[in-house]
Write an enzyme that holds these catalytic residues in place. Structure first.
Site, PDB file in Angstrom:
ATOM      1  N   HIS A  65       1.893   0.967  -0.900  1.00 23.30           N
ATOM      2  CA  HIS A  65       1.124   1.985  -1.623  1.00 23.30           C
ATOM      3  C   HIS A  65       0.383   2.881  -0.650  1.00 23.30           C
ATOM      4  O   HIS A  65       0.197   2.545   0.510  1.00 23.30           O
ATOM      5  CB  HIS A  65       0.135   1.368  -2.624  1.00 23.30           C
ATOM      6  CG  HIS A  65      -0.910   0.475  -2.017  1.00 23.30           C
ATOM      7  ND1 HIS A  65      -0.736  -0.873  -1.846  1.00 23.30           N
ATOM      8  CD2 HIS A  65      -2.139   0.747  -1.543  1.00 23.30           C
ATOM      9  CE1 HIS A  65      -1.813  -1.400  -1.305  1.00 23.30           C
ATOM     10  NE2 HIS A  65      -2.696  -0.434  -1.091  1.00 23.30           N
TER      11      HIS A  65
ATOM     12  N   HIS B  89      -6.224   4.794   2.822  1.00 25.67           N
ATOM     13  CA  HIS B  89      -5.383   3.927   3.657  1.00 25.67           C
ATOM     14  C   HIS B  89      -3.951   3.938   3.143  1.00 25.67           C
ATOM     15  O   HIS B  89      -3.684   4.408   2.039  1.00 25.67           O
ATOM     16  CB  HIS B  89      -5.921   2.498   3.735  1.00 25.67           C
ATOM     17  CG  HIS B  89      -5.909   1.733   2.437  1.00 25.67           C
ATOM     18  ND1 HIS B  89      -6.977   1.709   1.568  1.00 25.67           N
ATOM     19  CD2 HIS B  89      -4.956   0.957   1.861  1.00 25.67           C
ATOM     20  CE1 HIS B  89      -6.686   0.943   0.530  1.00 25.67           C
ATOM     21  NE2 HIS B  89      -5.458   0.481   0.669  1.00 25.67           N
TER      22      HIS B  89
ATOM     23  N   GLU C  79      -3.255  -1.038   5.946  1.00 20.97           N
ATOM     24  CA  GLU C  79      -3.283  -2.343   5.283  1.00 20.97           C
ATOM     25  C   GLU C  79      -1.897  -2.958   5.417  1.00 20.97           C
ATOM     26  O   GLU C  79      -0.890  -2.260   5.233  1.00 20.97           O
ATOM     27  CB  GLU C  79      -3.639  -2.149   3.798  1.00 20.97           C
ATOM     28  CG  GLU C  79      -3.670  -3.431   2.990  1.00 20.97           C
ATOM     29  CD  GLU C  79      -4.038  -3.182   1.517  1.00 20.97           C
ATOM     30  OE1 GLU C  79      -3.916  -2.027   1.052  1.00 20.97           O
ATOM     31  OE2 GLU C  79      -4.431  -4.156   0.844  1.00 20.97           O
TER      32      GLU C  79
HETATM   33 CO    CO Z   1      -4.596  -1.055  -0.546  1.00 21.05          CO
END
Ligand code: CO
Length: 134
Positions: A7, A79, A130
């Site tokens: 994502h 992020h 991440e």
């Molecule tokens: Co995230």
């Protein structure tokens, strides 16, 4: 080592307005808001055919996303999340190169119920990264 883009997370000041933008203007499916007090955010997931966009609204007084919004009042990309097959192996490999893992360095359970770590943006071209166990 990194696999699929899981994502892209976008910090927003007003989750309802951002939801309307993605749902009504861009014509995407947007999930119901999910408060995650342990991460200091309320999140909705925008489902796209090949990935997800997460819209993050600050939740609580000391939200890291709240500090981001203070610096970026219009919101912005917060992020990106890549999948890895083995998060411990990935972490150890990155630490061996000198990359900084945020927090304790131990994986935490992220927004999707899977272990995640975050990598320092200064080590990754100015982008908070991440990694999520696939
Ligand atoms: Co995230």
């Amino acid at each position: 080592m990194i696999g699929r883009l899981n994502h892209v997370a976008i910090a927003v000041k007003d989750l309802a307005a951002a939801t309307a933008l993605y749902r009504d203007t861009l014509g995407a499916y947007v999930s119901q808001p999910l408060p995650q007090p342990e991460h200091g955010v309320t999140v909705v997931f925008v489902e796209l055919p090949n990935t997800k966009i997460e819209l993050l609204e600050p939740l609580g007084a000391d939200s890291p996303v709240g500090k981001f919004i203070e610096r970026n009042p219009d919101g912005g990309i917060h992020h990106i999340c890549y999948e890895v097959d083995d998060i411990i192996a990935a972490r150890d490999r990155l630490k061996a190169t000198g990359a900084r893992v945020l927090g304790t360095g131990e994986p935490r359970i992220g927004a999707h119920g899977k272990p995640v770590i975050f990598l320092h943006p200064k080590d990754f071209t100015g982008t908070l990264v991440e990694l999520e166990q696939a």
